[in-house]
Enzyme design. Structure first.
Site, PDB file in Angstrom:
ATOM      1  N   ASP A   1       0.861  -1.186   0.000  1.00 38.84           N
ATOM      2  CA  ASP A   1       0.000   0.000   0.000  1.00 38.84           C
ATOM      3  C   ASP A   1       0.897   1.235   0.000  1.00 38.84           C
ATOM      4  OD1 ASP A   1      -1.918   1.932   0.395  1.00 38.84           O
ATOM      5  OD2 ASP A   1      -2.450   1.292   2.421  1.00 38.84           O
TER       6      ASP A   1
ATOM      7  N   GLU B   1      -1.508  10.643   0.575  1.00 38.75           N
ATOM      8  CA  GLU B   1      -2.757   9.899   0.751  1.00 38.75           C
ATOM      9  C   GLU B   1      -2.897   9.343   2.156  1.00 38.75           C
ATOM     10  OE1 GLU B   1      -5.429   6.497   0.991  1.00 38.75           O
ATOM     11  OE2 GLU B   1      -3.260   6.459   1.240  1.00 38.75           O
ATOM     12  N   GLU B   2      -1.802   8.838   2.739  1.00 35.55           N
ATOM     13  CA  GLU B   2      -1.881   8.195   4.048  1.00 35.55           C
ATOM     14  C   GLU B   2      -2.278   9.159   5.154  1.00 35.55           C
ATOM     15  OE1 GLU B   2      -2.029   5.215   4.532  1.00 35.55           O
ATOM     16  OE2 GLU B   2      -0.977   4.176   2.924  1.00 35.55           O
TER      17      GLU B   2
ATOM     18  N   ASP C   1      -5.717   1.580  -5.554  1.00 36.42           N
ATOM     19  CA  ASP C   1      -5.201   1.452  -4.195  1.00 36.42           C
ATOM     20  C   ASP C   1      -5.333   0.007  -3.724  1.00 36.42           C
ATOM     21  OD1 ASP C   1      -4.208   2.196  -1.644  1.00 36.42           O
ATOM     22  OD2 ASP C   1      -5.235   4.120  -1.770  1.00 36.42           O
TER      23      ASP C   1
ATOM     24  N   HIS D   1      -1.945  -2.629   5.948  1.00 37.72           N
ATOM     25  CA  HIS D   1      -1.234  -1.820   6.950  1.00 37.72           C
ATOM     26  C   HIS D   1      -0.528  -2.681   7.987  1.00 37.72           C
ATOM     27  CE1 HIS D   1      -2.931   2.530   6.438  1.00 37.72           C
ATOM     28  NE2 HIS D   1      -2.477   2.016   5.312  1.00 37.72           N
TER      29      HIS D   1
END
Length: 404
Positions: free
Chosen positions: A191, A225-226, A246, A326
């Site tokens: 990711d 983005e995170e 994504d 994650h």
């Protein structure tokens, strides 16, 4: 009938992914990966522009300049920042992005201080079973119960400061990638480095094919983005269709599969565009691309940030199926290949609506969801209120006569 197509260059995709995994790039520390992607675009002869902070907006030419399309993948990853220096010289951490300290424990990391990069490990406060016995299992899971041990001689705050390490320094976590012969790919930071590698591979396929697209398309590589902003403010103003690429979480309660494309119908930002989503679904059906539809309750993306920024654009989200997002993530090359095929099919397909370049599109654009005959009515007809009340009056009069 299956639409004829040439498959993506999977050797290029896997090599690109592995090289990107080698580049530390938590949100806010993305210069290296931006340079890497820009060099790949230069090598392919794809023009691009950089925003002030480093978002990349490239252009693939089409037969007509408008209505434009855009496809985005983010380059930044989760990570951490030094929150404090303890009296014993070890470091307190604050996460970059939303993720659990459970997945940080035991990780090898790089700390980027004033004097360059240093190495270390993230450990729970009670890290030794020989010293703490069962106490090692009593710690709660949060960022206050872990610390970063630096691989240098330091036993005090003063000694750590002398190493050039300070509050606010970036900490990047080692990816630990493994590509297995049966197609599974395990690593931190898939990711969204896998998504970025997919987008680069799709661009390469378009360039190698040498055919003009249906309309201009803008591949966009975002860098925040995170932390929630992502593509906000990054889209060219005349983009009428926007697809985010994504990671898609595969877990109990989700329909996402590690070997398929996931078409996200809704996430934390709400439902995605009805017409664009179904257009992508029809391309999967036409080209026999394995696809799953899913909803993500605790999920944010470039597509969602574009919606929240108020962009008047049709927006959809597609992803590669991944387990343990994650955390120590795992996907399969089948999903990466399928998603690349879908992107190439999409950029060669005609625009959703011919007049979407206009800010006042015709009413005909809004007839696809609901048409006469698509909604069935209730077959049980309610009686008019006059009859209901009349019936109540009749019952009251009837009981009154019985008492008399």
């Amino acid at each position: 009938m299956t639409h004829a197509h040439t498959g993506p260059d999977m050797a290029y995709l896997e090599r690109t992914l592995l090289e990107m995994l080698a580049i530390p790039c938590p949100t806010g520390f993305t210069d290296g990966v931006v340079r890497y992607v820009a060099e790949h675009l230069d090598a392919m002869g794809v023009p691009y522009e950089l925003t002030r902070r480093g978002t990349i907006r490239a252009t693939l030419k089409g037969k007509r300049p408008s209505p434009d399309r855009a496809i985005a993948a983010h380059l930044d990853t989760i990570g951490a920042m030094v929150r404090g220096i303890k009296d014993n010289g070890r470091l307190e951490l604050s996460p970059i992005g939303h993720w659990s300290s459970r997945f940080a424990e035991g990780s090898r990391v790089s700390i980027f201080g004033d004097n360059g990069c240093m190495r270390g490990s993230v450990l729970p406060l009670m890290a030794s079973g020989h010293a703490f016995n069962e106490g090692v299992d009593s710690l709660p899971v949060n960022w206050d119960t872990v610390e970063l041990r630096i691989d240098a001689h330091t036993t005090s705050r003063a000694e750590t400061l002398e190493l050039g390490i300070n509050v606010g320094d970036f900490v990047a976590f080692d990816p630990l990638p493994e590509f297995t012969e049966n197609g599974y790919i395990s690593s931190r930071h898939l990711d969204n480095k896998a998504g970025a590698a997919i987008l680069l591979t799709a661009i390469k396929q378009v360039v190698d094919r040498g055919e003009l697209l249906a309309v201009d398309c803008h591949p966009i590589f975002t860098i925040t983005e995170e932390t929630g902003t992502g593509s906000a403010g990054a889209l060219p103003w005349d983009v009428s269709e926007f697809v985010g690429v994504d990671i898609a979480p595969s877990a109990p309660g989700q329909s996402t599969h590690e070997r398929c494309v996931t078409l996200c119908m809704q996430d934390s930002g709400g439902p995605y565009d009805y017409h664009l989503t179904r257009h992508l679904l029809s391309l999967c059906q036409r080209d026999e691309i394995p696809v799953r539809r899913d909803l993500f309750r605790y999920y944010h993306s470039d597509a969602e940030s574009a919606i929240r920024s108020g962009t008047d654009t049709r927006i959809a989200l597609i992803g590669f199926g991944t387990d343990a997002t994650h955390g120590y993530e795992r996907t399969h090359r089948d999903s990466l290949e399928a998603l690349t095929r879908l992107l190439v099919a999409y950029v060669y397909s005609p625009p959703m609506f011919e007049h979407d370049e206009r800010t006042d599109p015709p009413l005909e654009n809004f007839h696809g969801q609901l048409s006469p005959g698509t909604v069935t009515g209730n077959e049980t007809v309610l009686p008019p209120l006059e009859e209901v009340f009349a019936s109540e009056a009749h019952e009251t009069e009837h009981h009154s006569h019985k008492k008399d």
